[in-house]
Scaffold this motif. Structure first.
Motif, short mmCIF file in Angstrom:
data_model
loop_
_atom_site.label_atom_id
_atom_site.label_comp_id
_atom_site.label_asym_id
_atom_site.label_seq_id
_atom_site.Cartn_x
_atom_site.Cartn_y
_atom_site.Cartn_z
N MET A 187 30.90 21.24 23.44
CA MET A 187 29.64 20.50 23.53
C MET A 187 28.75 20.97 24.69
SD MET A 187 29.97 18.73 20.87
CE MET A 187 28.56 17.66 20.97
N LEU A 188 29.10 22.06 25.35
CA LEU A 188 28.31 22.57 26.47
C LEU A 188 27.15 23.40 25.92
CD1 LEU A 188 28.36 22.54 29.61
CD2 LEU A 188 29.51 24.76 29.49
N LEU A 241 14.59 23.00 30.16
CA LEU A 241 14.21 21.81 30.92
C LEU A 241 14.54 21.95 32.41
CD1 LEU A 241 15.50 19.04 28.47
CD2 LEU A 241 13.16 19.91 28.72
N GLY A 242 15.05 23.13 32.78
CA GLY A 242 15.44 23.34 34.16
C GLY A 242 16.77 22.72 34.53
N PHE A 243 17.58 22.36 33.53
CA PHE A 243 18.86 21.69 33.77
C PHE A 243 20.03 22.66 33.93
CE2 PHE A 243 18.08 17.39 31.41
CZ PHE A 243 17.07 17.09 32.28
N GLY A 244 19.96 23.83 33.31
CA GLY A 244 21.14 24.69 33.26
C GLY A 244 22.08 24.20 32.17
N MET A 245 23.37 24.40 32.37
CA MET A 245 24.36 24.02 31.36
C MET A 245 24.62 22.50 31.43
SD MET A 245 24.70 26.91 29.99
CE MET A 245 26.03 26.70 28.83
N ARG A 246 24.54 21.86 30.28
CA ARG A 246 24.73 20.41 30.19
C ARG A 246 25.47 20.04 28.90
NH1 ARG A 246 21.80 17.20 33.96
NH2 ARG A 246 21.32 18.65 35.65
N SER A 247 25.76 18.78 28.76
CA SER A 247 26.42 18.29 27.55
C SER A 247 25.40 17.98 26.47
CB SER A 247 27.21 17.01 27.86
OG SER A 247 27.84 16.53 26.68
#
Length: 182
Positions: free
Chosen positions: A118-119, A125-131
């Motif tokens: 789920m990564l 959005l400027g978040f990088g790697m997220r769930s």
């Protein structure tokens, strides 16, 4: 569909309140494992792109917090909110949301989220790697029911929300309760 899948074994680096530490920030490091959170319990786990983000803070987390008594009545022992954020961020978010019931799990490195498949990259959005946003009913470390938002992809242009909502999970639990009573 991840129903029947055993959760990956990982270690989460958490910060827990400990008054013996003293000072204005009385927290200490405490490692917790997948088993610490999920073994021998029936829980709801929901994961989201980030602490303090609009959908997460306005709908998803507050909905699970408010619905906690109903979820308990439907056989849920705990409700966990996970995000690819560190423990400092997750604890501050829990404090700002005035959580009494939902517990937060920091997946700071994204290891659990990656092993769950789920990564996602949210560089747009400027978040990088997220769930990716999802929810699950976990029974003794095994996925009983899975609620994944549609469109799983890197740099998704929108933020789908509905399938992983507390209302959807509650519907499942009500139906499961009726089926087991029959």
């Amino acid at each position: 569909m991840k129903v029947g899948v055993k959760l990956p074994e990982v270690t989460f680096h958490t910060r827990v309140r400990d008054e013996s530490v003293g000072g204005p920030n009385p927290f200490r490091w405490e490692d917790k494992t997948t088993a610490d959170y999920f073994a021998g319990k029936r829980v709801i786990l929901f994961s989201l792109p980030g602490a303090f983000t609009p959908t997460c803070s306005t709908y998803q987390l507050p909905g699970y917090e408010k619905g906690y008594p109903e979820f308990k009545d439907l056989g849920i022992d705990e409700i966990y909110c996970m995000s690819v954020n560190d423990s400092f961020v997750m604890n501050k978010w829990a404090q700002s949301q005035e959580l009494q019931n939902v517990k937060v799990i920091p997946d700071g490195s994204g290891e659990f989220t990656r092993k769950m498949g789920m990564l996602v990259d949210k560089d747009n959005l400027g978040f990088g790697m997220r769930s990716w946003r999802y929810a699950a009913v976990i029974n003794d470390g095994v996925v009983e029911a899975w609620f994944e938002e549609p469109g799983l992809m890197d740099n998704c242009p929108d933020d789908p929300y509905g399938v992983s909502s507390p209302e959807t999970v509650k519907e499942y639990l009500v139906e499961a309760s009726k089926a087991s009573a029959a």
